[in-house]
Structures are given as structure tokens and as C-alpha cells.
Design an enzyme around this catalytic site. Structure first.
Site, PDB file in Angstrom:
ATOM      1  CB  THR A   1      -0.871   0.097   1.213  1.00 53.96           C
ATOM      2  OG1 THR A   1      -0.002  -0.034   2.221  1.00 53.96           O
ATOM      3  CG2 THR A   1      -1.870  -1.133   1.192  1.00 53.96           C
TER       4      THR A   1
ATOM      5  CG  ASP B   1       6.958  -9.436   1.900  1.00 56.51           C
ATOM      6  OD1 ASP B   1       6.827  -9.465   3.179  1.00 56.51           O
ATOM      7  OD2 ASP B   1       6.129  -9.502   1.233  1.00 56.51           O
TER       8      ASP B   1
ATOM      9  CG  LEU C   1       4.949   2.243  11.747  1.00 59.02           C
ATOM     10  CD1 LEU C   1       6.183   2.102  12.388  1.00 59.02           C
ATOM     11  CD2 LEU C   1       4.958   3.768  10.825  1.00 59.02           C
TER      12      LEU C   1
ATOM     13  CB  SER D   1       0.978  -3.918   9.459  1.00 53.23           C
ATOM     14  OG  SER D   1      -0.301  -4.628   9.332  1.00 53.23           O
TER      15      SER D   1
ATOM     16  CE  LYS E   1       2.128 -17.467   4.400  1.00 58.02           C
ATOM     17  NZ  LYS E   1       2.213 -17.526   3.090  1.00 58.02           N
ATOM     18  CB  THR E   2       2.511  -8.962   7.351  1.00 57.19           C
ATOM     19  OG1 THR E   2       2.731  -9.015   5.862  1.00 57.19           O
ATOM     20  CG2 THR E   2       3.126  -7.634   7.453  1.00 57.19           C
TER      21      THR E   2
ATOM     22  CE1 TYR F   1      -3.717  -3.678  10.920  1.00 60.11           C
ATOM     23  CE2 TYR F   1      -5.281  -3.279  12.537  1.00 60.11           C
ATOM     24  CZ  TYR F   1      -4.361  -3.163  11.635  1.00 60.11           C
ATOM     25  OH  TYR F   1      -3.690  -1.727  12.381  1.00 60.11           O
TER      26      TYR F   1
ATOM     27  CD  GLN G   1      12.906 -16.952  24.851  1.00 62.07           C
ATOM     28  OE1 GLN G   1      11.811 -16.999  24.670  1.00 62.07           O
ATOM     29  NE2 GLN G   1      13.493 -17.665  23.863  1.00 62.07           N
TER      30      GLN G   1
ATOM     31  NE  ARG H   1      -6.757   3.667   6.841  1.00 61.92           N
ATOM     32  CZ  ARG H   1      -5.534   3.556   7.402  1.00 61.92           C
ATOM     33  NH1 ARG H   1      -5.288   3.162   8.667  1.00 61.92           N
ATOM     34  NH2 ARG H   1      -4.468   3.761   6.534  1.00 61.92           N
TER      35      ARG H   1
HETATM   36  P1  NAD Z   1      -0.197   2.149   5.276  1.00 63.30           P
HETATM   37  O1  NAD Z   1      -0.819   0.834   4.514  1.00 63.30           O
HETATM   38  O2  NAD Z   1      -0.083   3.358   4.564  1.00 63.30           O
HETATM   39  O3  NAD Z   1       1.155   1.742   5.689  1.00 63.30           O
HETATM   40  C1  NAD Z   1       1.667   0.448   5.764  1.00 63.30           C
HETATM   41  C2  NAD Z   1       3.038   0.309   4.963  1.00 63.30           C
HETATM   42  O4  NAD Z   1       3.498  -1.102   5.253  1.00 63.30           O
HETATM   43  C3  NAD Z   1       2.875   0.355   3.528  1.00 63.30           C
HETATM   44  O5  NAD Z   1       3.873   1.178   3.012  1.00 63.30           O
HETATM   45  C4  NAD Z   1       3.167  -1.065   3.034  1.00 63.30           C
HETATM   46  O6  NAD Z   1       3.398  -1.106   1.636  1.00 63.30           O
HETATM   47  C5  NAD Z   1       3.735  -1.659   3.833  1.00 63.30           C
HETATM   48  N1  NAD Z   1       3.783  -3.042   3.902  1.00 63.30           N
HETATM   49  C6  NAD Z   1       2.785  -3.878   4.439  1.00 63.30           C
HETATM   50  N2  NAD Z   1       3.072  -5.235   4.336  1.00 63.30           N
HETATM   51  C7  NAD Z   1       4.463  -5.380   4.257  1.00 63.30           C
HETATM   52  C8  NAD Z   1       5.356  -6.242   4.364  1.00 63.30           C
HETATM   53  N3  NAD Z   1       4.835  -7.700   4.257  1.00 63.30           N
HETATM   54  N4  NAD Z   1       6.721  -5.811   4.171  1.00 63.30           N
HETATM   55  C9  NAD Z   1       6.891  -4.768   4.098  1.00 63.30           C
HETATM   56  N5  NAD Z   1       6.242  -3.629   3.956  1.00 63.30           N
HETATM   57  C10 NAD Z   1       5.045  -4.110   4.225  1.00 63.30           C
HETATM   58  O7  NAD Z   1      -0.836   2.224   6.489  1.00 63.30           O
HETATM   59  P2  NAD Z   1      -0.682   3.094   8.024  1.00 63.30           P
HETATM   60  O8  NAD Z   1      -2.028   3.931   8.070  1.00 63.30           O
HETATM   61  O9  NAD Z   1       0.539   4.073   7.432  1.00 63.30           O
HETATM   62  O10 NAD Z   1       0.046   2.107   9.110  1.00 63.30           O
HETATM   63  C11 NAD Z   1       1.162   2.150   9.703  1.00 63.30           C
HETATM   64  C12 NAD Z   1       0.935   1.109  10.845  1.00 63.30           C
HETATM   65  O11 NAD Z   1       0.218   1.664  11.804  1.00 63.30           O
HETATM   66  C13 NAD Z   1       0.508  -0.253  10.612  1.00 63.30           C
HETATM   67  O12 NAD Z   1       1.238  -1.082  11.344  1.00 63.30           O
HETATM   68  C14 NAD Z   1      -0.891  -0.284  10.920  1.00 63.30           C
HETATM   69  O13 NAD Z   1      -1.243  -1.431  11.390  1.00 63.30           O
HETATM   70  C15 NAD Z   1      -0.402   0.796  12.256  1.00 63.30           C
HETATM   71  N6  NAD Z   1      -1.906   1.712  12.610  1.00 63.30           N
HETATM   72  C16 NAD Z   1      -2.457   2.537  11.852  1.00 63.30           C
HETATM   73  C17 NAD Z   1      -3.581   3.088  12.125  1.00 63.30           C
HETATM   74  C18 NAD Z   1      -4.111   4.262  11.483  1.00 63.30           C
HETATM   75  O14 NAD Z   1      -5.130   4.777  11.676  1.00 63.30           O
HETATM   76  N7  NAD Z   1      -3.528   4.791  10.412  1.00 63.30           N
HETATM   77  C19 NAD Z   1      -4.243   2.900  13.418  1.00 63.30           C
HETATM   78  C20 NAD Z   1      -3.557   1.577  13.891  1.00 63.30           C
HETATM   79  C21 NAD Z   1      -2.458   1.206  13.541  1.00 63.30           C
HETATM   80  N1  UDP Z   2     -17.150   3.545   7.475  1.00 63.69           N
HETATM   81  C1  UDP Z   2     -18.371   4.029   6.925  1.00 63.69           C
HETATM   82  N2  UDP Z   2     -18.193   4.459   5.658  1.00 63.69           N
HETATM   83  C2  UDP Z   2     -16.954   4.198   4.954  1.00 63.69           C
HETATM   84  C3  UDP Z   2     -15.966   3.679   5.341  1.00 63.69           C
HETATM   85  C4  UDP Z   2     -15.956   3.362   6.964  1.00 63.69           C
HETATM   86  O1  UDP Z   2     -19.337   4.229   7.544  1.00 63.69           O
HETATM   87  O2  UDP Z   2     -17.107   4.395   3.757  1.00 63.69           O
HETATM   88  C5  UDP Z   2     -17.327   3.404   8.883  1.00 63.69           C
HETATM   89  C6  UDP Z   2     -16.665   2.045   9.317  1.00 63.69           C
HETATM   90  O3  UDP Z   2     -18.110   0.969   9.498  1.00 63.69           O
HETATM   91  C7  UDP Z   2     -16.384   2.267  10.823  1.00 63.69           C
HETATM   92  C8  UDP Z   2     -15.837   3.642  10.846  1.00 63.69           C
HETATM   93  O4  UDP Z   2     -16.402   4.264   9.592  1.00 63.69           O
HETATM   94  O5  UDP Z   2     -17.493   2.081  11.717  1.00 63.69           O
HETATM   95  C9  UDP Z   2     -14.270   3.535  10.659  1.00 63.69           C
HETATM   96  O6  UDP Z   2     -13.865   2.729   9.601  1.00 63.69           O
HETATM   97  P1  UDP Z   2     -12.432   2.585   9.211  1.00 63.69           P
HETATM   98  O7  UDP Z   2     -12.325   1.665   8.153  1.00 63.69           O
HETATM   99  O8  UDP Z   2     -11.912   4.133   8.850  1.00 63.69           O
HETATM  100  O9  UDP Z   2     -11.668   2.316  10.474  1.00 63.69           O
HETATM  101  P2  UDP Z   2     -11.763   1.178  11.542  1.00 63.69           P
HETATM  102  O10 UDP Z   2     -13.123   0.484  11.390  1.00 63.69           O
HETATM  103  O11 UDP Z   2     -10.683   0.302  11.603  1.00 63.69           O
HETATM  104  O12 UDP Z   2     -11.589   1.939  13.038  1.00 63.69           O
END
Ligand code: NAD
Ligand code: UDP
Ligand code: UDP
Length: 343
Positions: A62, A83, A98, A100, A116-117, A170, A187, A211
Site C-alpha cells: 500500500t 518484504d 510499521l 502491515s 504472516k506479515t 489483523y 527472553q 478508511r
Molecule cells: P499504510 O498502509 O499506509 O502503511 C503500511 C506500510 O507497510 C505500506 O507502505 C506497505 O506497503 C507496508 N507493508 C505492508 N506489508 C508489508 C510487508 N509484508 N513487508 C514490507 N512492507 C509492508 O498504513 P498506515 O496507516 O501508515 O499504518 C502504519 C502502521 O500503523 C501499520 O502497522 C498499522 O497497523 C498501524 N496503525 C495505523 C492506524 C491508522 O489509523 N493509520 C491505526 C492503528 C495502527
Molecule cells: N465507515 C463508513 N463508511 C465508509 C468507511 C467506513 O461508515 O465509507 C465506518 C466503518 O464502518 C467504521 C468507521 O467508519 O465504523 C471507521 O472505519 P475505518 O475503516 O476508517 O476504520 P476502523 O473500522 O478500522 O476503525
């Protein structure tokens, strides 16, 4: 620094910006896995501008090269297409893990790969950290609380996760990531930091991220229906990305090793949120209700007492201000994609 960070946060510059000069003693080699993604790329900007050496490892599932393009060629920066499910041998002082998929459509696209990730990938990160003696911060999530029965969510709450539902790939694998952190800590004496991140938004979210923030803004900008999943009575609390980056850096450099919630406690129903965006963007979109998502958490709001007490951290960017910046970003993205379609 503050001002320059503000300048580049959504106006991705062609040439890399100026960085601070750090002496050898203060400069760290920092690995950011997932550093080409939304949150990762903002974190990379901050670390680079502070003068550190930054290595990004990303498989571009992504993430996009464009998010970090302004650093490519800089002597302190390296971008590795890799990866994290495969072993990685490099030398670093600190790690922000980060990598995932993060949005529900992305992590449900290939659930086994998501698992797996967050399991094999996280083991590789800790294996690396153990070998080189690096400290690791993992990006955990409010999803470890599942559909919570405690409100607001404190770090001492163990959560309410359906282990076989559509979100389980997830939620459960992020829970395993946390377990791995504390197991490697106990450990193997690896120093660990665990950030439980709540819903975060801002510029550089992927246009197909799926999202709620990006969906609603794009729908409003293009005059499509704004789609509420279910009743819209479910709540979320949205944090702007610069606040998160600030919290991640404070946590990494603190002495605190238990999980810490990082989020903005400003809670809204999704229905309210649709109206806020509709009003801010304007346009002719209708707000409509679609089927509810299975296992959708009904209420979510972080208790941030721990982050405030232990890190002196609190979110600073109000919703209206953050949304405005995000709308500006998506306006430009749309113009860019229309322009490239024409040419
Ligand atoms: P994002 O999808 O923009 O970024 C995730 C990045 O990880 C991407 O660049 C993707 O290519 C890379 N990636 C995925 N699988 C991989 C793999 N197997 N090997 C190497 N790279 C890989 O999402 P984000 O919002 O920037 O999220 C970043 C981190 O924060 C994630 O771990 C996510 O779970 C965590 N997080 C984000 C939110 C949020 O609201 N944005 C909330 C809770 C947790
Ligand atoms: N949601 C929505 N319309 C959309 C996308 C998400 O109503 O087009 C809702 C979804 O059902 C959830 C909330 O918005 O209740 C947040 O969703 P999001 O996917 O952003 O994040 P998460 O559920 O992981 O918090
Ligand atoms: N690993 C890695 N980079 C390193 C060291 C280890 O990717 O620099 C991987 C290695 O492939 C192993 C995993 O991390 O599968 C866990 O390492 P650990 O030392 O904990 O376990 P072991 O190698 O003993 O199975």
C-alpha cells in the site's frame, strides 16, 4: 524545524529539504519498516529532518515510492524494496516497525498474508533487533481491544476480539505482535516499545485506502454519495498524523516499555462525522446508509492518561484543522490523477 515540517507535510517537494546537522554521537541509524506508507513517510520526514540516518524497508503493497521520493538520493537515506516476511540483515540502532496493511479492505484482501506479515515479519524484526542490540517500537492498534466493553479504552483492558471473524487476521496478529515484543523483551533482553495507535488521518492516505476519512472526503469532493456503513451511531476518535508521529518519537525515546495508547479522545459518531465533512467540503453529495460491516467496533475512544503522564504527550491538532489539510491534499491528488489521465 517545525515550520519546515509544516511546509512539506502535504506539498511533497521534488528535491529533498534541508536537514539538521547532528554530530556522530547523536546521530542514529533508524530502520522504519512500512516507511513508504501513510504514517511511515511522515515519521521518515521527521527523523530525516532531525538529522538521523533512515533506512526504509517496504514491499509497496500500500506504500508508494512517491511518499518518500524527496529523500531518494540523500546521503542519510536508503530505500529498500523488501518484504518483511523474509529475513533482513542490516545494522541499525533503532527500529520503528510499521509494516502491515492497516485499512480493513487492505488487511482483508489477503488475510493469510496479513497474518504472516504481523507474525513472521515481526519475528524477523525482533531477530534483527536481538542480533544488533536495537530498540524496537511496534505499531500496534486500538483493534487489540476489538469491539470494546470498556469505554474509553485504557491500556489495562484485555479486549474483546472475535478470533474467527473478518477482522481477526489483523486484530489477532497485532495481538501476537505485542506478545512477541514482550517475549523477546523478557527472553532476549530486546528493548521494546508498544504504541496502540487509534484512528489516524492526514495527507498521503492512499486514494483507495478505504478508511472512513479518505472515503468521505473523496465522495464529497467528487459529488458521490457519502456512504455510512450501518446506522452511523458507531463512534471513532480521529487523530491527525503529526500528533501521532510526535507520540511515536516520544515513546521510542522514553524509558517506558508497557503499551501506550496514542490517539485523540475527541469522539464522534460516524453520522456526525459525515455531516462535518459534507459541510466542510460543500458540494451536492447525499449522505446514505449502506449495510453494516461485520464485527464493526461500536465505540472507540482512547484513554490517554498514560501517554500524558509517562511521555508528556497530548494531541494538538483539532479535527477541523486536520480535515482541512487532508481535503487540500485530496483535491490535489484528484487534480493530479485527472491530469495524468488526460496526458
Ligand atoms: P499504510 O498502509 O499506509 O502503511 C503500511 C506500510 O507497510 C505500506 O507502505 C506497505 O506497503 C507496508 N507493508 C505492508 N506489508 C508489508 C510487508 N509484508 N513487508 C514490507 N512492507 C509492508 O498504513 P498506515 O496507516 O501508515 O499504518 C502504519 C502502521 O500503523 C501499520 O502497522 C498499522 O497497523 C498501524 N496503525 C495505523 C492506524 C491508522 O489509523 N493509520 C491505526 C492503528 C495502527
Ligand atoms: N465507515 C463508513 N463508511 C465508509 C468507511 C467506513 O461508515 O465509507 C465506518 C466503518 O464502518 C467504521 C468507521 O467508519 O465504523 C471507521 O472505519 P475505518 O475503516 O476508517 O476504520 P476502523 O473500522 O478500522 O476503525
Ligand atoms: N533474523 C533476521 N535478521 C537478523 C537476525 C535474524 O531477519 O539480523 C530472522 C531470522 O531469520 C530468524 C528470526 O529473525 O528466523 C528470528 O531470529 P531469532 O534469533 O530470534 O531466532 P532463530 O534464528 O534462533 O530461529
Amino acid at each position: 524545524l517545525e515550520k519546515r515540517l509544516r511546509d512539506i507535510e502535504f506539498r511533497i517537494p521534488k528535491k529533498y529539504p534541508e536537514v539538521e546537522f547532528l554530530t556522530y554521537k547523536d546521530r542514529k541509524r533508524i530502520l522504519v519498516t512500512g516507511g513508504a506508507g501513510f504514517v511511515g513517510s511522515h515519521l521518515v520526514d521527521r527523523l530525516m529532518m532531525e538529522g538521523h540516518e533512515v533506512i526504509v524497508v517496504d514491499n509497496f503493497f500500500t506504500g508508494r515510492r512517491r511518499n518518500v521520493e524527496h529523500w531518494v538520493g540523500h546521503e542519510n537515506f536508503e530505500l529498500i524494496h523488501h518484504d518483511i516476511v523474509n529475513p533482513l540483515y542490516i545494522e541499525v540502532d533503532q527500529i520503528y516497525h510499521l509494516a502491515s496493511p492497516a485499512s480493513p479492505p487492505h488487511y482483508m484482501y489477503n488475510p493469510v498474508k496479513t497474518i504472516k506479515t504481523n507474525t513472521v515479519g515481526t519475528i524477523n524484526v525482533f531477530g534483527l533487533a536481538k542480533r544488533v542490540g536495537a530498540r524496537v517500537l511496534i505499531a500496534s492498534t486500538s483493534e487489540v481491544y476489538g469491539d470494546p466493553e470498556v469505554h474509553p479504552q485504557t491500556e489495562s483492558y484485555w479486549g474483546h476480539v472475535n478470533p474467527i471473524g473478518p477482522r481477526a487476521c489483523y486484530d489477532e496478529s497485532k495481538r501476537i505482535s505485542e506478545t512477541l515484543a514482550y517475549s523477546y523483551g523478557k527472553q532476549e533482553n530486546v528493548q521494546v516499545r508498544v504504541a496502540r495507535i487509534f484512528n489516524t488521518y492526514g495527507p498521503r492516505m492512499h486514494i483507495n485506502d478505504g478508511r472512513v476519512v479518505s472515503n468521505f472526503i473523496l465522495q464529497a469532493l467528487t459529488g458521490q454519495d457519502i456512504t455510512i456503513y450501518g446506522s452511523g451511531k458507531q463512534t471513532r476518535s480521529f487523530q491527525y498524523v503529526s500528533d501521532l508521529v510526535d507520540g511515536l518519537i516520544k515513546l521510542q525515546n522514553s524509558n517506558y516499555s508497557l503499551p501506550v495508547n496514542l490517539g485523540n479522545p475527541d469522539e464522534h459518531t460516524i453520522e456526525e462525522f459525515a455531516s462535518i465533512i459534507h459541510e466542510m467540503v460543500g458540494g451536492k453529495s447525499m449522505i446514505i446508509n449502506k449495510d453494516a460491516m461485520e464485527d464493526d467496533p461500536q465505540r472507540r475512544k482512547p484513554d490517554i492518561t498514560r501517554a500524558t503522564n509517562m511521555l508528556g504527550w497530548q494531541p494538538l491538532v483539532p479535527l477541523q484543522k486536520g480535515i482541512k489539510k487532508t481535503v487540500t491534499f485530496f483535491r490535489r491528488e484528484l487534480m493530479r490523477s485527472r491530469h495524468s489521465e488526460r496526458n
